[in-house]
Design a protein around this motif. Structure first.
Motif, PDB file in Angstrom:
ATOM      1  N   GLN A  83     -23.920   8.676 -36.929  1.00 20.70           N
ATOM      2  CA  GLN A  83     -24.863   8.006 -37.822  1.00 20.70           C
ATOM      3  C   GLN A  83     -25.894   8.905 -38.499  1.00 20.70           C
ATOM      4  N   LEU A  84     -26.183  10.049 -37.913  1.00 22.31           N
ATOM      5  CA  LEU A  84     -27.297  10.868 -38.379  1.00 22.31           C
ATOM      6  C   LEU A  84     -26.827  12.243 -38.830  1.00 22.31           C
ATOM      7  N   ASP A  85     -27.659  12.892 -39.636  1.00 20.20           N
ATOM      8  CA  ASP A  85     -27.367  14.257 -40.056  1.00 20.20           C
ATOM      9  C   ASP A  85     -27.510  15.205 -38.865  1.00 20.20           C
ATOM     10  N   PRO A  86     -26.713  16.262 -38.825  1.00 18.57           N
ATOM     11  CA  PRO A  86     -26.830  17.232 -37.735  1.00 18.57           C
ATOM     12  C   PRO A  86     -28.258  17.781 -37.637  1.00 18.57           C
ATOM     13  N   GLY A  87     -28.762  17.866 -36.416  1.00 13.84           N
ATOM     14  CA  GLY A  87     -30.088  18.421 -36.192  1.00 13.84           C
ATOM     15  C   GLY A  87     -31.229  17.429 -36.272  1.00 13.84           C
ATOM     16  N   THR A  88     -30.925  16.168 -36.581  1.00  9.36           N
ATOM     17  CA  THR A  88     -31.982  15.165 -36.659  1.00  9.36           C
ATOM     18  C   THR A  88     -32.629  14.991 -35.286  1.00  9.36           C
ATOM     19  N   VAL A  89     -33.955  15.126 -35.234  1.00  5.42           N
ATOM     20  CA  VAL A  89     -34.693  14.905 -33.993  1.00  5.42           C
ATOM     21  C   VAL A  89     -34.751  13.403 -33.752  1.00  5.42           C
ATOM     22  N   THR A  90     -34.287  12.983 -32.574  1.00  4.99           N
ATOM     23  CA  THR A  90     -34.187  11.550 -32.282  1.00  4.99           C
ATOM     24  C   THR A  90     -35.103  11.073 -31.172  1.00  4.99           C
ATOM     25  N   ALA A  91     -35.358  11.919 -30.187  1.00  7.67           N
ATOM     26  CA  ALA A  91     -36.105  11.462 -29.013  1.00  7.67           C
ATOM     27  C   ALA A  91     -36.762  12.639 -28.303  1.00  7.67           C
ATOM     28  N   LEU A  92     -37.707  12.291 -27.456  1.00  4.97           N
ATOM     29  CA  LEU A  92     -38.419  13.248 -26.622  1.00  4.97           C
ATOM     30  C   LEU A  92     -38.580  12.636 -25.245  1.00  4.97           C
ATOM     31  N   ALA A  93     -38.225  13.371 -24.220  1.00  6.85           N
ATOM     32  CA  ALA A  93     -38.495  12.929 -22.844  1.00  6.85           C
ATOM     33  C   ALA A  93     -39.652  13.748 -22.303  1.00  6.85           C
ATOM     34  N   ILE A  94     -40.517  13.072 -21.558  1.00  8.15           N
ATOM     35  CA  ILE A  94     -41.660  13.712 -20.915  1.00  8.15           C
ATOM     36  C   ILE A  94     -41.620  13.341 -19.446  1.00  8.15           C
ATOM     37  N   GLY A  95     -41.534  14.348 -18.609  1.00  8.65           N
ATOM     38  CA  GLY A  95     -41.404  14.123 -17.175  1.00  8.65           C
ATOM     39  C   GLY A  95     -39.946  14.162 -16.777  1.00  8.65           C
ATOM     40  N   PRO A  96     -39.666  13.939 -15.517  1.00  4.01           N
ATOM     41  CA  PRO A  96     -40.496  13.279 -14.531  1.00  4.01           C
ATOM     42  C   PRO A  96     -41.678  14.135 -14.069  1.00  4.01           C
ATOM     43  N   ALA A  97     -42.788  13.420 -13.887  1.00  5.08           N
ATOM     44  CA  ALA A  97     -44.028  14.027 -13.408  1.00  5.08           C
ATOM     45  C   ALA A  97     -44.908  12.911 -12.856  1.00  5.08           C
ATOM     46  N   LYS A  98     -46.021  13.293 -12.302  1.00  3.62           N
ATOM     47  CA  LYS A  98     -46.975  12.302 -11.806  1.00  3.62           C
ATOM     48  C   LYS A  98     -47.334  11.333 -12.930  1.00  3.62           C
ATOM     49  N   ASP A  99     -47.446  10.057 -12.597  1.00  3.10           N
ATOM     50  CA  ASP A  99     -47.759   9.024 -13.585  1.00  3.10           C
ATOM     51  C   ASP A  99     -48.948   9.419 -14.467  1.00  3.10           C
ATOM     52  N   GLU A 100     -49.996   9.928 -13.840  1.00  2.00           N
ATOM     53  CA  GLU A 100     -51.218  10.250 -14.578  1.00  2.00           C
ATOM     54  C   GLU A 100     -50.971  11.319 -15.638  1.00  2.00           C
ATOM     55  N   LEU A 101     -50.166  12.311 -15.315  1.00  2.00           N
ATOM     56  CA  LEU A 101     -49.862  13.370 -16.280  1.00  2.00           C
ATOM     57  C   LEU A 101     -49.065  12.824 -17.459  1.00  2.00           C
ATOM     58  N   VAL A 102     -48.069  12.011 -17.166  1.00  2.00           N
ATOM     59  CA  VAL A 102     -47.264  11.427 -18.245  1.00  2.00           C
ATOM     60  C   VAL A 102     -48.145  10.541 -19.115  1.00  2.00           C
ATOM     61  N   ASP A 103     -49.021   9.774 -18.486  1.00  2.00           N
ATOM     62  CA  ASP A 103     -49.915   8.892 -19.248  1.00  2.00           C
ATOM     63  C   ASP A 103     -50.899   9.668 -20.122  1.00  2.00           C
ATOM     64  N   GLU A 104     -51.307  10.853 -19.677  1.00  2.00           N
ATOM     65  CA  GLU A 104     -52.191  11.682 -20.496  1.00  2.00           C
ATOM     66  C   GLU A 104     -51.523  12.067 -21.823  1.00  2.00           C
ATOM     67  N   VAL A 105     -50.206  12.158 -21.807  1.00  2.00           N
ATOM     68  CA  VAL A 105     -49.469  12.551 -23.011  1.00  2.00           C
ATOM     69  C   VAL A 105     -49.078  11.323 -23.840  1.00  2.00           C
ATOM     70  N   THR A 106     -48.651  10.246 -23.181  1.00  2.00           N
ATOM     71  CA  THR A 106     -48.038   9.106 -23.882  1.00  2.00           C
ATOM     72  C   THR A 106     -48.810   7.805 -23.781  1.00  2.00           C
ATOM     73  N   GLY A 107     -49.974   7.816 -23.165  1.00  2.00           N
ATOM     74  CA  GLY A 107     -50.703   6.586 -22.863  1.00  2.00           C
ATOM     75  C   GLY A 107     -51.053   5.720 -24.056  1.00  2.00           C
ATOM     76  N   ASP A 108     -51.095   6.280 -25.265  1.00  2.00           N
ATOM     77  CA  ASP A 108     -51.460   5.501 -26.449  1.00  2.00           C
ATOM     78  C   ASP A 108     -50.249   4.902 -27.168  1.00  2.00           C
ATOM     79  N   LEU A 109     -49.040   5.148 -26.688  1.00  2.00           N
ATOM     80  CA  LEU A 109     -47.843   4.685 -27.375  1.00  2.00           C
ATOM     81  C   LEU A 109     -47.423   3.287 -26.886  1.00  2.00           C
ATOM     82  N   SER A 110     -46.693   2.578 -27.731  1.00  2.85           N
ATOM     83  CA  SER A 110     -46.210   1.234 -27.412  1.00  2.85           C
ATOM     84  C   SER A 110     -44.803   1.293 -26.855  1.00  2.85           C
ATOM     85  N   LEU A 111     -44.468   0.282 -26.050  1.00  6.38           N
ATOM     86  CA  LEU A 111     -43.104   0.164 -25.536  1.00  6.38           C
ATOM     87  C   LEU A 111     -42.134  -0.065 -26.673  1.00  6.38           C
ATOM     88  N   TYR A 112     -40.934   0.442 -26.531  1.00  5.80           N
ATOM     89  CA  TYR A 112     -39.892   0.256 -27.539  1.00  5.80           C
ATOM     90  C   TYR A 112     -39.372  -1.145 -27.472  1.00  5.80           C
TER      91      TYR A 112
END
Length: 112
Positions: A83-112
């Protein structure tokens, strides 16, 4: 412990493509996680959340924050076979890590 996967909302991915990209991101970041954190995350049930963000630049900015905090992360680029052109950035994973650390990075984002 948890992992957050941030998927782009500004590109047209079907449900199957989205699921595959989220899976790629999860596994890629997991592979870059230390053994102790891997075992802890697996022992706690491998908690994951899928979040949304628009734009490639936003994913790179989140990855930079995660990197500066020492949190495992992985940017996923599509191979371009379907479906997409080669090299298209689609996703980013953060962690696994302590909940607090992950939340420091992603805490302002909405659920998909």
């Amino acid at each position: 412990m948890k992992q957050a996967i941030v998927a782009r909302t500004d590109i047209d991915m079907g449900k199957g493509k989205l699921a595959a990209q989220v899976a790629h991101a999860s596994l890629s970041a997991y592979e870059d996680t230390g053994d102790r954190d891997r075992r802890e995350w697996k022992g706690e049930g491998q908690k994951k959340v899928v979040l949304k963000e628009a734009g490639e630049q936003a994913l790179f900015e989140l990855a930079d924050v995660a990197e500066r905090k020492g949190v495992p992360n992985a940017i996923i680029r599509d191979a371009g076979h379907t479906q997409l052109d080669p090299g298209t950035v689609t996703a980013l994973a953060i962690g696994p890590a302590k909940d607090e650390l992950v939340d420091e990075v992603t805490g302002d984002l909405s659920l998909y």
